[in-house]
Design an enzyme around this catalytic site. Structure first.
Site, PDB file in Angstrom:
ATOM      1  N   VAL A  11      20.882  17.753  32.270  1.00  0.00           N
ATOM      2  CA  VAL A  11      20.522  15.698  32.210  1.00  0.00           C
ATOM      3  C   VAL A  11      21.399  15.940  32.329  1.00  0.00           C
ATOM      4  CG1 VAL A  11      20.975  15.737  29.385  1.00  0.00           C
ATOM      5  CG2 VAL A  11      19.373  14.117  31.069  1.00  0.00           C
ATOM      6  N   LYS A  12      22.667  16.325  32.285  1.00  0.00           N
ATOM      7  CA  LYS A  12      24.513  15.652  32.866  1.00  0.00           C
ATOM      8  C   LYS A  12      24.557  15.677  34.668  1.00  0.00           C
ATOM      9  CE  LYS A  12      25.564  14.939  28.865  1.00  0.00           C
ATOM     10  NZ  LYS A  12      25.779  13.677  27.921  1.00  0.00           N
TER      11      LYS A  12
END
Length: 470
Positions: A113-114
């Site tokens: 998700v980063k």
């Protein structure tokens, strides 16, 4: 025969057949009937109004930019970030009678998700003129791994080098991936939240250049930028403490030369609000669109706090009745902050928060301070669940056995919280959560039976069977 005998008797209507013993009983009965009718009408109106609001919110969302990737050409690695699928977790959904939906963020090109956060931080810095690609500039960040890998991935694609400061007790495979991506990795002992090493990435960013361009007070949630240009090229004086006059006035003739000089940029994922807006403008709208607004709850853990705050804030505005729930591992203080408004964990004494890394095998979520990103969405978080290491490990093994899903530790925590929350909701409800990364980054710790046994963490998938049956 009387006259009445010749008049035909029409059948009595239903309400004319009702006989009440007295006037009070009659009035009470009719009052109840009218009240129930009004209540049903009001409920129907409320449901219609809620449906209208949901459809209106969905209509405001721009169309999905990539509908069928197989028929379109995306712009390199950057074009693959976001628009991840929302998948039904079949085993949990079937067992609970509640739809558990996971946003498959591990399918981003950097594996987590980063990627969204890294891209937003870099693009915002470029838009502000703080970064210029292909100038030898270096991105600096302190991280337990995923943000560093995303910065290295996106940075390479956009023309930047990367230097990552990370604890020396994180899973070694994260270090190996970073090095393969060409990042410089500096490993340090885990530091408490009041230790100066917490600001080591900030310090390295300032040391990179001869002159700081932006160096706000440490309490100020702004990025830090230094440049290889000297102070005469920058056009401001640097005092003895290496801070600067915040307003930069550059002679127009020197600006092009300054922009081509390498810069050191501290991304500051914990305090940089680009983190929050990556989810407020990306993850949240995607989930709303993918569920057509038919959603009852959103669950997420928090490290920097950007995901739960940004996604939660957007969804709460679109769906006011939605529940936003925090998933928090052992040793983190956020659970008590949400539940009791006290930043405290039972493993530490109040006033002595000189802890090292949060006491959990889970990496990526859990913290003992309020970050700027978390603070932006704290008021929309309705509830929190504390997840034990044993539960997280059990969920990860359960998902492999029943769904073929090989997920990381924070994803497992989120799904345990989903199961607990589902027990409080009605059948047919819908819960969405974040599947942050895959298990491939956790093989030497969270997915290592030897490591878990050495640290007295049980490996018992039946914990989830019992949780589902309870």
């Amino acid at each position: 025969m009387g006259l009445n005998d010749y008049i035909p008797h029409l059948p009595l209507k239903f309400w004319e057949r009702i006989r009440f013993p007295n006037k009070f009983t009659r009035d009470l009965a009719w009052g109840l009937i009218i009240g129930v009718t009004f209540s049903l009408s009001s409920t129907s109106f409320a449901l219609l109004f809620q449906d209208w609001r949901r459809k209106r919110a969905i209509a405001r969302i721009p169309p999905r930019p990539i509908e069928i990737r197989s028929d379109e050409i995306v712009n390199g690695v950057i074009g693959l970030i976001g628009n991840t699928p929302l998948i039904r977790i079949n085993s949990l959904s079937d067992a609970l009678g509640v739809e558990i939906l996971g946003k498959a963020e591990y399918l981003n090109p950097g594996g987590s998700v980063k990627d969204r956060v890294a891209l937003k931080i870099i693009e915002d810095a470029e838009a502000q003129g703080l970064l210029h690609p292909n100038t030898g500039s270096v991105l600096f960040e302190g991280t337990v791994g995923s943000t560093g890998i995303s910065l290295a991935t996106v940075g390479r694609a956009k023309g930047y080098e990367c230097c990552i400061i990370m604890p020396d007790d994180v899973a070694i495979e994260k270090v190996q991936v970073l090095e393969k991506l060409g990042a410089k990795v500096e490993r340090v002992r885990p530091a408490s939240i009041v230790d100066e090493k917490q600001n080591l990435a900030r310090k390295r960013a300032l040391e990179f250049g001869n002159t700081p361009l932006i160096d706000p007070p440490k309490s100020d949630p702004e990025v830090v930028v230094s440049t290889k240009a000297n102070s005469s090229e920058v056009g401001h004086e640097v005092n003895s403490s290496d801070s600067l006059v915040p307003s930069i006035r550059l002679p127009e003739l020197l600006r092009p030369a300054l922009e081509t000089k390498p810069r050191g940029f501290f991304a500051d994922q914990f305090e940089n609000e680009s983190n929050f807006y990556a989810h407020y403008k990306g993850t949240g709208p995607e989930i709303l669109r993918q569920t057509s607004g038919n959603l009852d709850a959103f669950v997420s853990g928090a490290g920097t706090g950007g995901t739960v705050a940004g996604t939660g804030m957007f969804l709460k505005k679109a769906l006011p009745n939605l529940k936003i729930v925090l998933s928090d591992p052992e040793g983190s203080g956020l659970y008590n902050k949400v539940k009791f408004n006290v930043m405290f964990d039972t493993k530490e004494r109040e006033g002595t928060k000189r802890r090292h890394q949060v006491d959990t095998v889970v990496e990526g979520i859990g913290i003992n301070r309020i970050t700027q990103n978390f603070a932006l969405g704290l008021n929309v978080i309705d509830d929190a669940y504390r997840i034990s290491d044993a539960e997280a490990v059990a969920m990860s093994r359960y998902l492999v056995a029943h769904d073929g899903l090989y997920l990381g530790s924070s994803s497992a925590c989120n799904l345990v919280a989903c199961v607990r929350l589902a027990k409080t909701l009605g059948k047919g409800s819908r819960i969405a959560t974040i599947l942050c990364d895959s298990g491939s980054r956790h093989q030497s710790k969270f997915w290592s039976d030897e490591y878990l046994k050495a640290n007295d963490i049980p490996i018992d998938p039946s914990i989830i069977d019992r949780l589902l049956e309870s």
